[in-house]
Design an enzyme around this catalytic site. Structure first.
Site: not given
Length: 469
Positions: A77, A154-155, A221, A223, A250, A279
């Site tokens: 990516r 992105n986001e 994503h 996290y 991610e 990531w």
């Protein structure tokens, strides 16, 4: 949660708005989605196993693409800029990136990073501006549908007015299709990519339906929001139950907003056949330098995170399969390593607590004395009220041209996803037939296909039969 990622301090370069010119919508081609699966242009299933690389901030580290491939990745990516926040990656540069991905036999996910945290970060730009960018570099992307996925932005929303993601995402897809893009599209979740308000999860079906080509992939994503096994398995499971394509675009092993459960992320992605992209390769700043996979872009200096992702259980080297569009072998059902028991913290009230995967003993049919085929059914992992299974077909003493596997569920189980076979169901009866590429088997040769299914109560294994053509 707000995620700042690995942004080093960079100068902002202004970009010119590019107006879209409506064109006849092109037919979907190249990489496509089918239910929960991502398919290559040749119809073979493809599961992303790769990493993110911050190309727009480190254009001088072009050799990183080859270094990533050398670690076993099948996908990269690539971070690009529209010019609204950082130096714009023009069509010439993007064409160079795509050509290098193809030379290295990588699938290339291209993402516009300038949208990160829109609504909460004043410097972020809109999804509409990201669409302007893609239309402006379309010449570098035309004809690359077999090799390139467009990650629109992105986001694209932070935590402020995040429901705006729904209409903005639909509009972005519509504009790209009207401009003639036939590529698979990827859309990131709002809430800095982590969707803790479940806006993407609960509206994904309508977003996919809005795509006239029905060729949109959803990217979460993971996290600090995903710091328990229960949260991870529940989120992924809901997409699969709904029959929607999801990838983990991610994730990391640690983060300032919480400690993600990377072991469960990797194990669940492998068990359920969904892609992941860690990531990131190198060059992180802003306090998250620990997310570098290698130190100083040196592939000989893997960090603990890089070693975990590339070499650990359910990692890239153990599970990645090169895209067959490059001439690789046809993939079979991924091998699922014996799962480890997660140790989740207390889950949120709406999230079910997962159970420890409990493989069951395979059930064999009686082998045919000559010719014919047999089938082996095995459960390779389970979670809550779902499980993954694999079926292995073995030819008898003579070659066969095709096979059909049947069974009747004894405990009310229901299929939620399948791969490497064509499936029909009638009530509780399942009939699986070979695909064009795995039906012809030499004497004693095998072919495998896989599935996920739901159940309640006892997950009793069925008795399977195999009939050869």
């Amino acid at each position: 949660m707000r995620w700042l990622g690995g942004l080093a301090a960079m100068a902002v370069a202004a970009g010119l708005s590019l107006a879209a010119t409506a064109q006849p919508a092109a037919a979907a081609t190249g990489i496509t989605v089918s239910g929960t699966r991502i398919l290559e242009g040749n119809g073979n299933p493809f599961v992303m196993r790769g990493v993110n690389h911050a190309h727009t901030w480190y254009a001088d580290r072009f050799s990183s693409l080859a270094d990533i491939k050398a670690q076993g990745a099948n996908t990269v990516r690539v971070v690009l800029s529209t010019g609204d926040r950082w130096t714009r990656n023009d069509a010439t540069d993007v064409a160079r990136v795509v050509a290098e991905c193809k030379r290295l036999r990588l699938i290339c996910v291209l993402e516009a990073h300038d949208t990160t945290g829109y609504g909460e970060d004043a410097a972020a730009t809109t999804l509409a501006r990201a669409v302007d960018y893609w239309i402006g570099i379309k010449s570098a992307l035309d004809g690359q549908e077999n090799y390139v996925i467009l990650n629109i932005g992105n986001e694209p929303y932070g935590n402020t007015n995040a429901t705006g993601w729904i209409a903005d995402t639909k509009n972005a897809i519509a504009r790209l299709r009207a401009a003639g893009f036939a590529h698979a599209l990827m859309v990131d979740a709002p809430n800095w990519g982590q969707d803790w308000q479940f806006i993407m999860r609960d509206n994904a079906a309508s977003v996919l339906a809005s795509d006239p080509q029905h060729n949109t992939i959803f990217s979460i994503h993971m996290y600090g929001v995903f710091d328990t096994a229960a949260e991870i398995t529940d989120y992924i499971g809901r997409f699969q139950t709904a029959g929607l394509p999801l990838v983990i675009g991610e994730f990391g092993h640690n983060h300032s907003d919480g400690n993600p459960d990377e072991d469960t992320i990797l194990a669940t992605a492998q068990a359920r056949g969904i892609g992941y992209l860690g990531w990131s390769w190198s060059g992180n700043g802003g306090g998250v330098e620990y997310l570098d996979m290698v130190t100083g872009f040196n592939p000989a200096q893997l960090t603990s995170w890089g070693d975990r992702l590339f070499n650990g259980a359910n990692g890239i080297k153990a599970t990645a399969r090169e895209a067959t569009i490059y001439g690789g072998t046809t993939p079979t059902t991924p091998t699922t390593p014996t799962p480890t028991t997660p140790t989740p913290t207390t889950p949120t009230p709406t999230t079910p607590t997962p159970t420890t995967p409990t493989p069951t003993t395979p059930v064999l049919t009686t082998p045919a004395p000559s010719g014919g085929c047999t089938a082996t059914y095995a459960v390779s992992g389970s979670w809550g009220t779902g499980f993954q299974g694999a079926v292995t077909v073995t030819a008898g003493r003579t070659a066969i041209r095709g096979w059909t596997v049947t069974w009747t569920w004894p405990s009310g189980q229901q299929l939620t996803n399948t791969w490497n076979a064509t499936i029909t169901t009638t009530g509780s009866t399942v009939t699986a037939r070979n695909m064009p590429y795995n039906g012809s088997l030499a004497a004693g040769a095998t072919a495998s296909w896989g599935f996920t299914a739901s159940y309640s109560g006892t997950n009793t294994a069925p008795t399977v039969t195999c009939t050869a053509a």
